[in-house]
Design a protein around this motif. Sequence first.
Motif, PDB file in Angstrom:
ATOM      1  N   MET A   1       0.846  -1.183   0.000  1.00 45.10           N
ATOM      2  CA  MET A   1       0.000   0.000   0.000  1.00 45.10           C
ATOM      3  C   MET A   1       0.889   1.243   0.000  1.00 45.10           C
ATOM      4  N   ARG A   2       0.350   2.312  -0.541  1.00 48.68           N
ATOM      5  CA  ARG A   2       1.105   3.552  -0.665  1.00 48.68           C
ATOM      6  C   ARG A   2       0.256   4.730  -0.185  1.00 48.68           C
ATOM      7  N   ALA A   3       0.812   5.538   0.738  1.00 49.49           N
ATOM      8  CA  ALA A   3       0.151   6.758   1.212  1.00 49.49           C
ATOM      9  C   ALA A   3       0.687   7.921   0.393  1.00 49.49           C
ATOM     10  N   ILE A   4      -0.210   8.676  -0.222  1.00 48.76           N
ATOM     11  CA  ILE A   4       0.203   9.709  -1.174  1.00 48.76           C
ATOM     12  C   ILE A   4      -0.119  11.126  -0.741  1.00 48.76           C
ATOM     13  N   SER A   5      -0.909  11.292   0.336  1.00 47.05           N
ATOM     14  CA  SER A   5      -1.199  12.636   0.835  1.00 47.05           C
ATOM     15  C   SER A   5      -1.596  12.559   2.302  1.00 47.05           C
ATOM     16  N   VAL A   6      -1.728  13.733   2.916  1.00 52.54           N
ATOM     17  CA  VAL A   6      -2.016  13.816   4.348  1.00 52.54           C
ATOM     18  C   VAL A   6      -3.247  14.687   4.571  1.00 52.54           C
ATOM     19  N   LEU A   7      -4.154  14.195   5.414  1.00 53.38           N
ATOM     20  CA  LEU A   7      -5.280  14.995   5.890  1.00 53.38           C
ATOM     21  C   LEU A   7      -4.910  15.479   7.285  1.00 53.38           C
ATOM     22  N   LYS A   8      -4.857  16.774   7.505  1.00 47.99           N
ATOM     23  CA  LYS A   8      -4.498  17.298   8.819  1.00 47.99           C
ATOM     24  C   LYS A   8      -5.630  17.007   9.810  1.00 47.99           C
ATOM     25  N   ALA A   9      -5.261  16.769  11.048  1.00 46.56           N
ATOM     26  CA  ALA A   9      -6.243  16.503  12.104  1.00 46.56           C
ATOM     27  C   ALA A   9      -7.285  17.620  12.128  1.00 46.56           C
ATOM     28  N   GLY A  10      -8.537  17.230  12.247  1.00 47.44           N
ATOM     29  CA  GLY A  10      -9.617  18.210  12.287  1.00 47.44           C
ATOM     30  C   GLY A  10     -10.093  18.666  10.920  1.00 47.44           C
ATOM     31  N   HIS A  11      -9.454  18.207   9.848  1.00 49.71           N
ATOM     32  CA  HIS A  11      -9.816  18.624   8.494  1.00 49.71           C
ATOM     33  C   HIS A  11     -10.125  17.437   7.591  1.00 49.71           C
ATOM     34  N   TRP A  12     -10.560  16.343   8.188  1.00 50.59           N
ATOM     35  CA  TRP A  12     -10.958  15.182   7.401  1.00 50.59           C
ATOM     36  C   TRP A  12     -12.334  15.458   6.797  1.00 50.59           C
ATOM     37  N   PRO A  13     -12.632  14.883   5.646  1.00 49.76           N
ATOM     38  CA  PRO A  13     -13.974  15.051   5.074  1.00 49.76           C
ATOM     39  C   PRO A  13     -15.036  14.477   6.013  1.00 49.76           C
ATOM     40  N   PRO A  14     -16.246  15.032   6.000  1.00 53.75           N
ATOM     41  CA  PRO A  14     -17.321  14.498   6.858  1.00 53.75           C
ATOM     42  C   PRO A  14     -17.523  13.000   6.617  1.00 53.75           C
ATOM     43  N   GLY A  15     -17.605  12.252   7.683  1.00 51.93           N
ATOM     44  CA  GLY A  15     -17.826  10.815   7.598  1.00 51.93           C
ATOM     45  C   GLY A  15     -16.583   9.984   7.328  1.00 51.93           C
ATOM     46  N   ALA A  16     -15.439  10.611   7.092  1.00 53.00           N
ATOM     47  CA  ALA A  16     -14.206   9.866   6.813  1.00 53.00           C
ATOM     48  C   ALA A  16     -13.761   9.125   8.070  1.00 53.00           C
ATOM     49  N   ARG A  17     -13.341   7.880   7.885  1.00 55.30           N
ATOM     50  CA  ARG A  17     -12.887   7.064   9.005  1.00 55.30           C
ATOM     51  C   ARG A  17     -11.593   6.362   8.629  1.00 55.30           C
ATOM     52  N   ALA A  18     -10.749   6.155   9.631  1.00 52.19           N
ATOM     53  CA  ALA A  18      -9.496   5.430   9.415  1.00 52.19           C
ATOM     54  C   ALA A  18      -9.746   3.925   9.493  1.00 52.19           C
ATOM     55  N   SER A  19      -9.079   3.180   8.634  1.00 52.26           N
ATOM     56  CA  SER A  19      -9.191   1.721   8.646  1.00 52.26           C
ATOM     57  C   SER A  19      -8.068   1.087   9.468  1.00 52.26           C
ATOM     58  N   ASP A  20      -7.071   1.890   9.847  1.00 51.30           N
ATOM     59  CA  ASP A  20      -5.917   1.388  10.589  1.00 51.30           C
ATOM     60  C   ASP A  20      -5.203   2.598  11.185  1.00 51.30           C
ATOM     61  N   ALA A  21      -4.142   2.355  11.922  1.00 49.55           N
ATOM     62  CA  ALA A  21      -3.381   3.446  12.539  1.00 49.55           C
ATOM     63  C   ALA A  21      -1.900   3.086  12.547  1.00 49.55           C
ATOM     64  N   VAL A  22      -1.077   4.120  12.626  1.00 53.38           N
ATOM     65  CA  VAL A  22       0.360   3.938  12.748  1.00 53.38           C
ATOM     66  C   VAL A  22       0.830   4.861  13.877  1.00 53.38           C
ATOM     67  N   ALA A  23       1.528   4.284  14.866  1.00 51.70           N
ATOM     68  CA  ALA A  23       2.034   5.052  16.008  1.00 51.70           C
ATOM     69  C   ALA A  23       3.494   5.408  15.755  1.00 51.70           C
ATOM     70  N   LEU A  24       3.785   6.715  15.810  1.00 50.86           N
ATOM     71  CA  LEU A  24       5.141   7.203  15.534  1.00 50.86           C
ATOM     72  C   LEU A  24       5.561   8.176  16.616  1.00 50.86           C
ATOM     73  N   ASP A  25       6.827   8.096  17.032  1.00 47.87           N
ATOM     74  CA  ASP A  25       7.330   9.089  17.980  1.00 47.87           C
ATOM     75  C   ASP A  25       7.667  10.376  17.223  1.00 47.87           C
ATOM     76  N   PHE A  26       8.036  11.405  17.960  1.00 43.33           N
ATOM     77  CA  PHE A  26       8.288  12.723  17.371  1.00 43.33           C
ATOM     78  C   PHE A  26       9.321  12.668  16.246  1.00 43.33           C
ATOM     79  N   ASP A  27      10.422  11.963  16.453  1.00 48.75           N
ATOM     80  CA  ASP A  27      11.482  11.910  15.447  1.00 48.75           C
ATOM     81  C   ASP A  27      11.042  11.244  14.148  1.00 48.75           C
ATOM     82  N   HIS A  28      10.027  10.403  14.204  1.00 48.48           N
ATOM     83  CA  HIS A  28       9.573   9.682  13.012  1.00 48.48           C
ATOM     84  C   HIS A  28       8.321  10.299  12.378  1.00 48.48           C
ATOM     85  N   ARG A  29       7.903  11.470  12.860  1.00 53.40           N
ATOM     86  CA  ARG A  29       6.721  12.127  12.294  1.00 53.40           C
ATOM     87  C   ARG A  29       7.072  13.316  11.399  1.00 53.40           C
TER      88      ARG A  29
END
Length: 160
Positions: A1-29
């Motif tokens: 799978m390939r991630a090609i863009s970013v939706l900033k927190a609080g600016h997701w389209p209405p009804g958009a939901r995540a199917s998974d999550a990735v936990a990253l520390d500060f240095d990896h974000r």
Amino acid sequence: MRAISVLKAGHWPPGARASDAVALDFDHRHRRRVLLTTEAGREILLDLGETVRLGDGDGLVLESGGIVRVIAAPEAVLDIHAQPAVLLRIAWHLGNRHLPVQMLEGALRIRADHVIAAMVAGLGGHVHARAAPFDPEPGAYAGAQAPHGHGHDHGHHHDH
């Protein structure tokens, strides 16, 4: 799978939901291109046109149309508490050292550092070590990233 863009927190389209999550520390974000492993164990290639600072709650938009939520992973941090005037003075010293700082309600959070902890105590602050997400302020120059990383000139003088 390939991630090609970013939706900033609080600016997701209405009804958009995540199917998974990735936990990253500060240095990896703060990335442009990197292979990530989600909480479900899936591999995702983050493949952006430019380096982006990922924040807690951002969404990685997959080429296939899905979204993977970014979680700020807990890491070793110091929460700094003091009287308002003392906390302001401590904030100045942290800024003078160009340290990333997260603003909390009545407190500051920095990455764990025993030398800075001693400085804070010497200035009259109280330090509480803990494991918590670290999501510091992006800084006034965050929109104009320079090749050396934080977008402003170091021709000015600092006493270190």
